[in-house]
Design a protein around this motif. Structure first.
Motif, short mmCIF file in Angstrom:
data_model
loop_
_atom_site.label_atom_id
_atom_site.label_comp_id
_atom_site.label_asym_id
_atom_site.label_seq_id
_atom_site.Cartn_x
_atom_site.Cartn_y
_atom_site.Cartn_z
N ASP A 13 -19.25 1.84 0.36
CA ASP A 13 -18.69 0.70 -0.36
C ASP A 13 -19.68 -0.47 -0.36
O ASP A 13 -19.90 -1.11 -1.39
CB ASP A 13 -17.36 0.26 0.26
CG ASP A 13 -16.30 1.33 0.11
OD1 ASP A 13 -15.94 1.64 -1.05
OD2 ASP A 13 -15.84 1.86 1.13
N PHE A 14 -20.26 -0.76 0.79
CA PHE A 14 -21.25 -1.83 0.86
C PHE A 14 -22.45 -1.50 -0.01
O PHE A 14 -22.97 -2.36 -0.73
CB PHE A 14 -21.71 -2.07 2.30
CG PHE A 14 -22.79 -3.10 2.38
CD1 PHE A 14 -22.47 -4.44 2.45
CD2 PHE A 14 -24.13 -2.74 2.34
CE1 PHE A 14 -23.48 -5.41 2.49
CE2 PHE A 14 -25.13 -3.68 2.38
CZ PHE A 14 -24.81 -5.03 2.46
N GLN A 15 -22.90 -0.28 0.05
CA GLN A 15 -24.07 0.12 -0.73
C GLN A 15 -23.83 -0.06 -2.23
O GLN A 15 -24.74 -0.46 -2.96
CB GLN A 15 -24.46 1.56 -0.41
CG GLN A 15 -25.05 1.69 0.98
CD GLN A 15 -25.31 3.12 1.38
OE1 GLN A 15 -25.18 4.04 0.59
NE2 GLN A 15 -25.68 3.31 2.64
N GLY A 16 -22.62 0.21 -2.70
CA GLY A 16 -22.30 0.00 -4.11
C GLY A 16 -22.43 -1.46 -4.51
O GLY A 16 -22.98 -1.78 -5.56
N ILE A 17 -21.95 -2.35 -3.66
CA ILE A 17 -22.07 -3.78 -3.94
C ILE A 17 -23.53 -4.21 -3.86
O ILE A 17 -24.01 -4.96 -4.71
CB ILE A 17 -21.20 -4.59 -2.95
CG1 ILE A 17 -19.73 -4.26 -3.17
CG2 ILE A 17 -21.45 -6.09 -3.12
CD1 ILE A 17 -18.81 -4.77 -2.09
N SER A 18 -24.23 -3.71 -2.87
CA SER A 18 -25.64 -4.04 -2.72
C SER A 18 -26.45 -3.57 -3.92
O SER A 18 -27.32 -4.31 -4.42
CB SER A 18 -26.18 -3.41 -1.43
OG SER A 18 -27.53 -3.73 -1.25
N GLU A 19 -26.17 -2.38 -4.42
CA GLU A 19 -26.87 -1.86 -5.59
C GLU A 19 -26.58 -2.72 -6.82
O GLU A 19 -27.47 -3.00 -7.62
CB GLU A 19 -26.49 -0.41 -5.84
CG GLU A 19 -27.09 0.53 -4.82
CD GLU A 19 -26.51 1.94 -4.88
OE1 GLU A 19 -25.69 2.23 -5.80
OE2 GLU A 19 -26.86 2.74 -3.99
#
Length: 79
Positions: A13-19
């Motif tokens: 989930d964090f990685q999606g926002i970061s991307e």
């Protein structure tokens, strides 16, 4: 010998926002804020404290780069 699992420092989930953040650039318009809000609202309940802290840095950067100041209160996490 047992196989060890690699521990990801951040959740999916964090990685999606970061991307999203890495792919988006100022000035942030309404559509950018709408997309960010959608990702963050969905992920917020499962993010770790550290992930939320890191996303606060993204929010600060979005605020600094927003197209129109009137959009700032629309950013999820801004009080």
């Amino acid at each position: 010998m047992c196989a060890s699992k690699a521990i990801q420092p951040y959740s999916v989930d964090f990685q999606g926002i970061s991307e999203w953040f890495e792919a988006s650039h100022p000035p942030y318009d309404f559509q950018d804020i709408y997309r960010f809000n959608s990702l963050y609202r969905r992920a917020y309940p499962v993010l770790s404290r550290e992930e939320k802290r890191r996303i606060e840095e993204f929010v600060d950067a979005i605020i600094e780069g927003v197209e129109e100041r009137k959009l700032v209160p629309e950013i999820f996490g801004v009080v």
